[in-house]
Design a protein around this motif. Sequence first.
Motif, PDB file in Angstrom:
ATOM      1  N   VAL A  90      -1.738  -1.712   7.618  1.00  0.00           N
ATOM      2  CA  VAL A  90      -3.039  -1.857   7.247  1.00  0.00           C
ATOM      3  C   VAL A  90      -3.120  -1.463   5.682  1.00  0.00           C
ATOM      4  O   VAL A  90      -2.101  -1.222   5.019  1.00  0.00           O
ATOM      5  N   TRP A  91      -4.346  -1.792   5.219  1.00  0.00           N
ATOM      6  CA  TRP A  91      -4.513  -1.659   3.809  1.00  0.00           C
ATOM      7  C   TRP A  91      -4.744  -0.387   3.128  1.00  0.00           C
ATOM      8  O   TRP A  91      -5.724   0.371   3.961  1.00  0.00           O
ATOM      9  N   ALA A  92      -4.039   0.094   2.148  1.00  0.00           N
ATOM     10  CA  ALA A  92      -4.231   1.369   1.682  1.00  0.00           C
ATOM     11  C   ALA A  92      -4.286   1.376   0.139  1.00  0.00           C
ATOM     12  O   ALA A  92      -3.392   0.354  -0.335  1.00  0.00           O
ATOM     13  N   ARG A  93      -4.798   2.267  -0.697  1.00  0.00           N
ATOM     14  CA  ARG A  93      -4.927   2.133  -1.984  1.00  0.00           C
ATOM     15  C   ARG A  93      -3.644   2.856  -2.577  1.00  0.00           C
ATOM     16  O   ARG A  93      -3.177   4.130  -2.204  1.00  0.00           O
ATOM     17  N   ALA A  94      -2.949   2.182  -3.475  1.00  0.00           N
ATOM     18  CA  ALA A  94      -1.641   2.852  -4.249  1.00  0.00           C
ATOM     19  C   ALA A  94      -1.985   2.985  -5.603  1.00  0.00           C
ATOM     20  O   ALA A  94      -2.501   1.857  -6.225  1.00  0.00           O
ATOM     21  N   THR A  95      -1.151   3.533  -6.216  1.00  0.00           N
ATOM     22  CA  THR A  95      -0.823   3.678  -7.750  1.00  0.00           C
ATOM     23  C   THR A  95       0.289   3.493  -8.223  1.00  0.00           C
ATOM     24  O   THR A  95       1.364   3.871  -7.475  1.00  0.00           O
ATOM     25  N   TRP A  96       0.629   2.860  -9.402  1.00  0.00           N
ATOM     26  CA  TRP A  96       1.769   2.632 -10.067  1.00  0.00           C
ATOM     27  C   TRP A  96       1.582   2.612 -11.551  1.00  0.00           C
ATOM     28  O   TRP A  96       0.570   2.506 -12.127  1.00  0.00           O
TER      29      TRP A  96
END
Length: 194
Positions: A90-96
Amino acid sequence: MALRGPKVWLWRWRPNPLKRRADRIEAWVLLAVWALAVLIGVSVGTAVSRTVEDALARERAAWRPLVGRLAERAPGTPAEGGATTRTDRVWARATWTAADGTSHSGQLRVPAGSPAGTPVTVWTDPEGGQVTRPMTPSQAHVRAGLLGGAAGLAAAAVPLAAGRALRNRLERHRIDQWATEWSRFGPMWGRTTG
């Protein structure tokens, strides 16, 4: 069913007392058009293929994977047994964080139900922006070949279309010549002796 004799190679260039100047011109036009179509098609196809393959190689060299973290829990429930398929993602928000220290975020496909903070692989460009995973060399070779082939065929169609238009014009000219000659000699066939 039409009866045909044996195929005669290069019949357009063989001597024939009925061959007119327009027939000779058409033969040379046809040869030139096909030669030009092959030359242009191969040249354009090769150039496009090399350009695409070089661009994809630059992407492979410049794009890097980074480890990011999910900023939120991924929607859905985790798959049983831990194995996930393409449909379980599924689509999910990630940070990097990019190599220059700037923080970025974006949407990624992750296993359903993954908790916030789960490490994920993010492919980035040199500025740290999110990109897709670069193509492998074999995938790039296939894509470059397909795009080069399509561009070569499209480019070869231009001289073929121009040659067809020229042949149609020559055909109209031939028909006009026949009509002129028929108007001179046709009436003579109706005369009888006696």
